[in-house]
Design a protein around this motif. Structure first.
Motif, PDB file in Angstrom:
ATOM      1  N   ALA A   8     -47.617  32.309-133.460  1.00  0.00           N
ATOM      2  CA  ALA A   8     -47.336  32.994-134.526  1.00  0.00           C
ATOM      3  C   ALA A   8     -47.645  34.694-134.065  1.00  0.00           C
ATOM      4  O   ALA A   8     -47.654  35.578-134.610  1.00  0.00           O
ATOM      5  CB  ALA A   8     -48.894  32.641-135.390  1.00  0.00           C
ATOM      6  N   THR A   9     -48.276  34.658-132.765  1.00  0.00           N
ATOM      7  CA  THR A   9     -48.695  35.963-132.282  1.00  0.00           C
ATOM      8  C   THR A   9     -47.135  36.430-131.341  1.00  0.00           C
ATOM      9  O   THR A   9     -47.211  37.474-130.872  1.00  0.00           O
ATOM     10  CB  THR A   9     -49.785  36.091-131.516  1.00  0.00           C
ATOM     11  N   ALA A  10     -46.217  35.468-131.305  1.00  0.00           N
ATOM     12  CA  ALA A  10     -44.989  35.990-130.490  1.00  0.00           C
ATOM     13  C   ALA A  10     -43.980  36.155-131.398  1.00  0.00           C
ATOM     14  O   ALA A  10     -43.927  36.166-132.803  1.00  0.00           O
ATOM     15  CB  ALA A  10     -44.679  34.733-129.791  1.00  0.00           C
ATOM     16  N   PRO A  11     -42.983  36.897-131.002  1.00  0.00           N
ATOM     17  CA  PRO A  11     -41.780  37.407-131.727  1.00  0.00           C
ATOM     18  C   PRO A  11     -41.110  36.169-132.341  1.00  0.00           C
ATOM     19  O   PRO A  11     -40.978  35.095-131.792  1.00  0.00           O
ATOM     20  CB  PRO A  11     -40.763  37.791-130.554  1.00  0.00           C
ATOM     21  N   GLN A  12     -40.692  36.031-133.445  1.00  0.00           N
ATOM     22  CA  GLN A  12     -40.238  35.251-134.399  1.00  0.00           C
ATOM     23  C   GLN A  12     -39.084  34.751-133.668  1.00  0.00           C
ATOM     24  O   GLN A  12     -38.115  35.532-133.272  1.00  0.00           O
ATOM     25  CB  GLN A  12     -39.962  35.395-135.779  1.00  0.00           C
ATOM     26  N   VAL A  13     -38.478  33.578-133.572  1.00  0.00           N
ATOM     27  CA  VAL A  13     -37.525  32.883-133.300  1.00  0.00           C
ATOM     28  C   VAL A  13     -36.667  32.561-134.279  1.00  0.00           C
ATOM     29  O   VAL A  13     -36.818  31.734-135.229  1.00  0.00           O
ATOM     30  CB  VAL A  13     -37.704  31.650-132.134  1.00  0.00           C
ATOM     31  N   SER A  14     -35.324  32.903-134.264  1.00  0.00           N
ATOM     32  CA  SER A  14     -34.370  32.653-135.405  1.00  0.00           C
ATOM     33  C   SER A  14     -34.050  31.122-135.277  1.00  0.00           C
ATOM     34  O   SER A  14     -33.596  30.696-134.468  1.00  0.00           O
ATOM     35  CB  SER A  14     -33.092  33.445-135.582  1.00  0.00           C
ATOM     36  N   ALA A  15     -34.331  30.534-136.631  1.00  0.00           N
ATOM     37  CA  ALA A  15     -33.896  29.052-136.757  1.00  0.00           C
ATOM     38  C   ALA A  15     -32.413  28.732-136.550  1.00  0.00           C
ATOM     39  O   ALA A  15     -31.691  29.698-137.353  1.00  0.00           O
ATOM     40  CB  ALA A  15     -34.319  28.470-137.841  1.00  0.00           C
ATOM     41  N   PRO A  16     -31.808  28.010-136.004  1.00  0.00           N
ATOM     42  CA  PRO A  16     -30.409  27.767-135.912  1.00  0.00           C
ATOM     43  C   PRO A  16     -30.033  27.053-137.302  1.00  0.00           C
ATOM     44  O   PRO A  16     -30.911  26.711-138.001  1.00  0.00           O
ATOM     45  CB  PRO A  16     -30.098  26.784-134.862  1.00  0.00           C
ATOM     46  N   ALA A  17     -28.697  27.168-137.525  1.00  0.00           N
ATOM     47  CA  ALA A  17     -28.173  26.365-138.524  1.00  0.00           C
ATOM     48  C   ALA A  17     -28.488  24.974-138.598  1.00  0.00           C
ATOM     49  O   ALA A  17     -28.580  24.095-137.792  1.00  0.00           O
ATOM     50  CB  ALA A  17     -26.661  26.465-138.744  1.00  0.00           C
ATOM     51  N   LEU A 250     -39.361  23.678-125.776  1.00  0.00           N
ATOM     52  CA  LEU A 250     -38.247  23.091-126.185  1.00  0.00           C
ATOM     53  C   LEU A 250     -38.000  23.276-127.683  1.00  0.00           C
ATOM     54  O   LEU A 250     -36.888  23.548-128.300  1.00  0.00           O
ATOM     55  CB  LEU A 250     -37.826  21.695-125.960  1.00  0.00           C
ATOM     56  N   ALA A 251     -38.977  23.023-128.452  1.00  0.00           N
ATOM     57  CA  ALA A 251     -39.194  23.168-129.876  1.00  0.00           C
ATOM     58  C   ALA A 251     -39.004  24.617-130.359  1.00  0.00           C
ATOM     59  O   ALA A 251     -38.250  24.927-131.330  1.00  0.00           O
ATOM     60  CB  ALA A 251     -40.460  22.545-130.331  1.00  0.00           C
ATOM     61  N   LEU A 252     -39.494  25.528-129.527  1.00  0.00           N
ATOM     62  CA  LEU A 252     -39.560  27.042-130.010  1.00  0.00           C
ATOM     63  C   LEU A 252     -38.153  27.572-129.855  1.00  0.00           C
ATOM     64  O   LEU A 252     -38.063  28.591-130.623  1.00  0.00           O
ATOM     65  CB  LEU A 252     -40.610  27.571-129.209  1.00  0.00           C
ATOM     66  N   ARG A 253     -37.275  26.807-129.095  1.00  0.00           N
ATOM     67  CA  ARG A 253     -35.898  27.343-129.215  1.00  0.00           C
ATOM     68  C   ARG A 253     -35.193  27.070-130.290  1.00  0.00           C
ATOM     69  O   ARG A 253     -34.036  27.687-130.614  1.00  0.00           O
ATOM     70  CB  ARG A 253     -35.167  26.802-127.968  1.00  0.00           C
TER      71      ARG A 253
END
Length: 318
Positions: A8-17, A250-253
């Motif tokens: 939550a304190t890290a940059p948001q990762v865009s979720a893939p389609a 792996l999940a955060l990617r």
């Protein structure tokens, strides 16, 4: 133990389609990581009669450090004094967090220890967000502690005796571990900005292992060399450190960091389940309700913090 809202304190990762299975894959990875951490903690409790709590921490940190150093192979040259100062403080925090937590689970049930520990990251989220709504989440967490203390019920209500039936030293250790968890979040972020990938974590784990190894030797001595103890210690390190860190990476990617943080809020429930299945630690009705309130408070605080960032991102330029 993993970090409740490091994501939550890290940059948001865009979720893939959404793919064939939608978000089930990364969500499954996060949940598997949480299960691994808490069942690793339950396994650590079974190892404590052999080598003591400090011995377990020493084995966990040592094996995790060796694995991470071998995998990451962090560069030792080219870092400033400030870089090394940050990673050393991170390592001290990591060691203290683990040491206090294992002292806690040596005295009180695993689910309750994790619930109390989560209050540290929860307090950090509430303070960082600075929204009035966070008073609601803080109130829910306090209500959970109120129930956990046994103040919410009397004899015969099935609620148990609260703190009166718990080892107060264990409660204090769990709260101390929570404070260190909050510090871990802060210094994890600072270390991540100074070192590439997981290099800073590997170096911090090595610092923590070096700090704790003398304590483990002082408590357990040559028992640390027992093949069974070494095997169980290695299993605890893999389950509690190496495997969950890998799964979460792996999940955060593939998963937004806000969703990741909310899923991590489920750890007290996972810990209670692991404590029941592995250690036979049943919870009273009030204790289960207290854990549920803290989980809801953690989720709410994380959502509020993420919402605040989104609001700031959408504000027009002055």
């Amino acid at each position: 133990m993993t970090t409740l809202d490091t994501a939550a304190t890290a940059p948001q990762v865009s979720a893939p389609a959404p793919g064939r299975f939608g978000a089930f894959g990364p969500v499954g990875l996060v949940l598997a990581g949480g299960v691994s951490v808490q069942f690793g903690a339950a396994l650590a409790v079974t190892l404590m009669p052999r080598v003591g709590a400090l011995g377990v921490v020493a084995l966990r940190l040592l094996v995790a450090a060796l694995v991470l150093m071998a995998v990451c192979r962090p560069r030792l040259r080219g870092h400033s004094r400030a870089d090394w100062g940050t990673v050393v403080v991170f390592g001290v925090t990591l060691a203290a967090m683990n040491g206090l937590f294992y002292q806690a689970v040596d005295r009180i049930p695993l689910g309750l220890a994790v619930t109390l520990e989560v209050l540290g990251p929860l307090a950090l989220s509430v303070v960082a967000s600075r929204r009035a709504l966070n008073l609601v989440w803080a109130g829910l967490a306090l209500a959970g502690i109120f129930l956990l203390s046994g103040a919410g019920g009397g004899e015969g209500d099935g609620g148990g005796g609260g703190f009166g039936e718990l080892d107060l030293v264990g409660v204090a250790f769990a709260l101390g571990a929570g404070a260190m968890w909050a510090a871990y979040i802060v210094f994890s972020a600072r270390t991540g900005r100074r070192f590439p990938q997981a290099d800073g974590l590997a170096l911090a784990m090595a610092v923590g292992a070096l700090l704790f190894l003398p304590l483990g030797i002082a408590e357990a001595g040559t028992k640390l060399l027992d093949p069974v103890a070494l095997g169980l210690g290695a299993a605890v390190a893999v389950l509690s450190s190496v495997l969950p860190y890998t799964l979460e990476l792996l999940a955060l990617r593939r998963l937004p960091a806000s969703t990741f943080a909310i899923l991590m809020s489920l750890e007290p429930a996972i810990a209670a389940t692991a404590g029941f299945l592995i250690l036979g630690q049943a919870l009273s009705t009030l204790q289960a309700a207290a854990i549920a309130l803290v989980i809801v408070a953690s989720m709410g605080a994380v959502r509020t913090q993420v919402g605040r960032r989104r609001d700031k991102a959408t504000l027009p330029e002055a």
